[in-house]
Design a protein around this motif. Sequence first.
Motif, PDB file in Angstrom:
ATOM      1  N   PHE A 123      47.482  30.497  -9.682  1.00  0.00           N
ATOM      2  CA  PHE A 123      48.579  30.351 -10.635  1.00  0.00           C
ATOM      3  C   PHE A 123      49.899  30.659  -9.925  1.00  0.00           C
ATOM      4  O   PHE A 123      49.953  31.546  -9.069  1.00  0.00           O
ATOM      5  CB  PHE A 123      48.405  31.296 -11.835  1.00  0.00           C
ATOM      6  N   ALA A 124      50.925  29.938 -10.292  1.00  0.00           N
ATOM      7  CA  ALA A 124      52.251  30.160  -9.712  1.00  0.00           C
ATOM      8  C   ALA A 124      52.938  31.305 -10.456  1.00  0.00           C
ATOM      9  O   ALA A 124      53.229  31.187 -11.652  1.00  0.00           O
ATOM     10  CB  ALA A 124      53.087  28.886  -9.796  1.00  0.00           C
ATOM     11  N   LEU A 125      53.187  32.392  -9.757  1.00  0.00           N
ATOM     12  CA  LEU A 125      53.822  33.552 -10.372  1.00  0.00           C
ATOM     13  C   LEU A 125      55.325  33.509 -10.121  1.00  0.00           C
ATOM     14  O   LEU A 125      55.757  33.224  -8.994  1.00  0.00           O
ATOM     15  CB  LEU A 125      53.236  34.844  -9.797  1.00  0.00           C
ATOM     16  N   PRO A 126      56.146  33.784 -11.120  1.00  0.00           N
ATOM     17  CA  PRO A 126      57.603  33.765 -10.936  1.00  0.00           C
ATOM     18  C   PRO A 126      58.059  34.829  -9.945  1.00  0.00           C
ATOM     19  O   PRO A 126      57.432  35.890  -9.818  1.00  0.00           O
ATOM     20  CB  PRO A 126      58.138  34.035 -12.349  1.00  0.00           C
ATOM     21  N   SER A 127      59.142  34.551  -9.262  1.00  0.00           N
ATOM     22  CA  SER A 127      59.644  35.466  -8.225  1.00  0.00           C
ATOM     23  C   SER A 127      60.040  36.823  -8.808  1.00  0.00           C
ATOM     24  O   SER A 127      59.854  37.863  -8.169  1.00  0.00           O
ATOM     25  CB  SER A 127      60.839  34.839  -7.507  1.00  0.00           C
ATOM     26  N   TRP A 128      60.590  36.815 -10.045  1.00  0.00           N
ATOM     27  CA  TRP A 128      60.988  38.094 -10.644  1.00  0.00           C
ATOM     28  C   TRP A 128      59.781  38.991 -10.883  1.00  0.00           C
ATOM     29  O   TRP A 128      59.877  40.219 -10.769  1.00  0.00           O
ATOM     30  CB  TRP A 128      61.741  37.869 -11.972  1.00  0.00           C
ATOM     31  N   PHE A 129      58.619  38.353 -11.192  1.00  0.00           N
ATOM     32  CA  PHE A 129      57.409  39.138 -11.434  1.00  0.00           C
ATOM     33  C   PHE A 129      56.919  39.753 -10.128  1.00  0.00           C
ATOM     34  O   PHE A 129      56.560  40.936 -10.078  1.00  0.00           O
ATOM     35  CB  PHE A 129      56.321  38.250 -12.044  1.00  0.00           C
ATOM     36  N   ARG A 130      56.934  38.963  -9.067  1.00  0.00           N
ATOM     37  CA  ARG A 130      56.509  39.493  -7.773  1.00  0.00           C
ATOM     38  C   ARG A 130      57.409  40.638  -7.329  1.00  0.00           C
ATOM     39  O   ARG A 130      56.948  41.633  -6.769  1.00  0.00           O
ATOM     40  CB  ARG A 130      56.515  38.374  -6.717  1.00  0.00           C
ATOM     41  N   GLY A 139      46.913  42.369  -4.718  1.00  0.00           N
ATOM     42  CA  GLY A 139      46.276  41.078  -4.935  1.00  0.00           C
ATOM     43  C   GLY A 139      47.244  40.039  -5.470  1.00  0.00           C
ATOM     44  O   GLY A 139      47.224  38.874  -5.056  1.00  0.00           O
ATOM     45  N   LEU A 140      48.121  40.469  -6.379  1.00  0.00           N
ATOM     46  CA  LEU A 140      49.068  39.548  -7.002  1.00  0.00           C
ATOM     47  C   LEU A 140      50.137  39.051  -6.035  1.00  0.00           C
ATOM     48  O   LEU A 140      50.783  38.035  -6.298  1.00  0.00           O
ATOM     49  CB  LEU A 140      49.740  40.217  -8.206  1.00  0.00           C
ATOM     50  N   GLU A 141      50.327  39.735  -4.927  1.00  0.00           N
ATOM     51  CA  GLU A 141      51.343  39.301  -3.973  1.00  0.00           C
ATOM     52  C   GLU A 141      50.744  38.788  -2.668  1.00  0.00           C
ATOM     53  O   GLU A 141      51.436  38.633  -1.676  1.00  0.00           O
ATOM     54  CB  GLU A 141      52.318  40.457  -3.682  1.00  0.00           C
ATOM     55  N   THR A 142      49.442  38.502  -2.673  1.00  0.00           N
ATOM     56  CA  THR A 142      48.735  38.097  -1.453  1.00  0.00           C
ATOM     57  C   THR A 142      48.013  36.772  -1.657  1.00  0.00           C
ATOM     58  O   THR A 142      47.490  36.499  -2.733  1.00  0.00           O
ATOM     59  CB  THR A 142      47.706  39.171  -1.044  1.00  0.00           C
ATOM     60  N   ASN A 143      47.952  35.963  -0.595  1.00  0.00           N
ATOM     61  CA  ASN A 143      47.159  34.737  -0.595  1.00  0.00           C
ATOM     62  C   ASN A 143      45.880  34.954   0.196  1.00  0.00           C
ATOM     63  O   ASN A 143      45.868  35.706   1.176  1.00  0.00           O
ATOM     64  CB  ASN A 143      47.941  33.575   0.025  1.00  0.00           C
ATOM     65  N   PHE A 144      44.798  34.251  -0.208  1.00  0.00           N
ATOM     66  CA  PHE A 144      43.534  34.364   0.513  1.00  0.00           C
ATOM     67  C   PHE A 144      43.716  34.045   1.997  1.00  0.00           C
ATOM     68  O   PHE A 144      43.116  34.677   2.864  1.00  0.00           O
ATOM     69  CB  PHE A 144      42.490  33.408  -0.078  1.00  0.00           C
TER      70      PHE A 144
END
Length: 422
Positions: free
Chosen positions: A131-138, A381-386
């Motif tokens: 899923f594409a997470l918004p930059s403000w959330f990251r 996890g939310l800020e990392t790619n496999f």
Amino acid sequence: MSENTNTKQFAIHEDWTVVILGFLIIGLSLSVFILPVPVFKWVKYDELVVDVFGYGNLKIVLEQFVYLLSIGSFGVLLTGKSVKNFLIGFPAVYFLTIIALIIAGNEQVKAYNLEAVIFSLFIGLFISNFFALPSWFRSSLSTELFVKIGLILLGTTIIFSDVLKAGSLGLIQALLVVLSVWYFAFWLCTKLKVDDELAMMISSSVSICGVSAAIATSGAIKGDSKKLSYVISMVLITAIPMMIFMPMIAKYFNFSEEVTGAWLGGSIDTTGAVVASGSLVGETALKISTIVKFSQNVLLGIAAFAISLYWTYTKNTSSDVEVDKPTLRIIWERFPKFVIGFIVASLVFSFLVSIETRDAVKDSLKNLQSIWFALAFTSIGLETNFKDLFNSNSKKPFYAFLIAQTFNVVITLIIAFVLFGK
């Protein structure tokens, strides 16, 4: 512009912020109120519905949410970051972390010693990769804040008097194992050209106490959270076969319970797996394994302090110290202050807090420590790619970890026979 300047002017460094927050939590627990511990343990669906999703437990989960949100918001405010983004993003992180805790609370999952942090990490990874997470959330994710608060609370569980009562043999073994295995692991990583950050995390996790040691080391050297995730994954995955097969090997070769317990406690990286494997052997093995593992845990504070000094002094690449060696002032500026908070918390609970008070607050503080760590790994996890976590460069660290762990198992068995063999 003036508003941003003022915000930065009044911001406190993150390391001092977590010290403030850690002792705020400790102070609240000791003098104001003890936060109840929610139930996540369940076996069958009926227990899940009644115990975990029952009104009473959901109320505690909500109270915990408000508590963590308040502490976290205060921390974000002190560091000068966006409180608004944190208030919007934190509920999602908390909800995902609760899902991880519920999964880890299942009895069958617990049997494999799969801790909540591994599920919170994988849940975060799944969402961030699909899923594409918004930059403000990251940008609202406060991984370092969560990890370091958890580490300061970890200090409240390191009670020196308990280890001293356990006897000198456990302490001697812990010291011998930590020094020999850490040095071998770091030397091996250097030979395999593993980068210094990963080498430090691998060496500490294999030699001291697994997950907690990896987290403490990463904090001490300001390590990459992606690398920390990788090391944690290796620790938790290898703990499972060790927990199952080492007691079987001990029984096959007819090792005494004392030797077996010392072997298990000195070589298995997670406390939960040590307890589980020791229980498979017998009461004596369980007691000895717990003592040895706890003795290693005590060395975590000393190791984190030493690693912090080493890293601050030798890995300083800033322009102001490239010509000259770092001064004491520069070392102090770059030294991770949360390590001091960790040690002070341990000293306070070891020598200043009564046993009765300690017993009254330990479950609540242990729960808070665990939830901060779980929140941190959901955020990682939310800020990392496999592709960042499991890329082609991950093979050498993995080989280094396995070889170091094998060395750990062998050298610990030898030391266990020397110290505990009859």
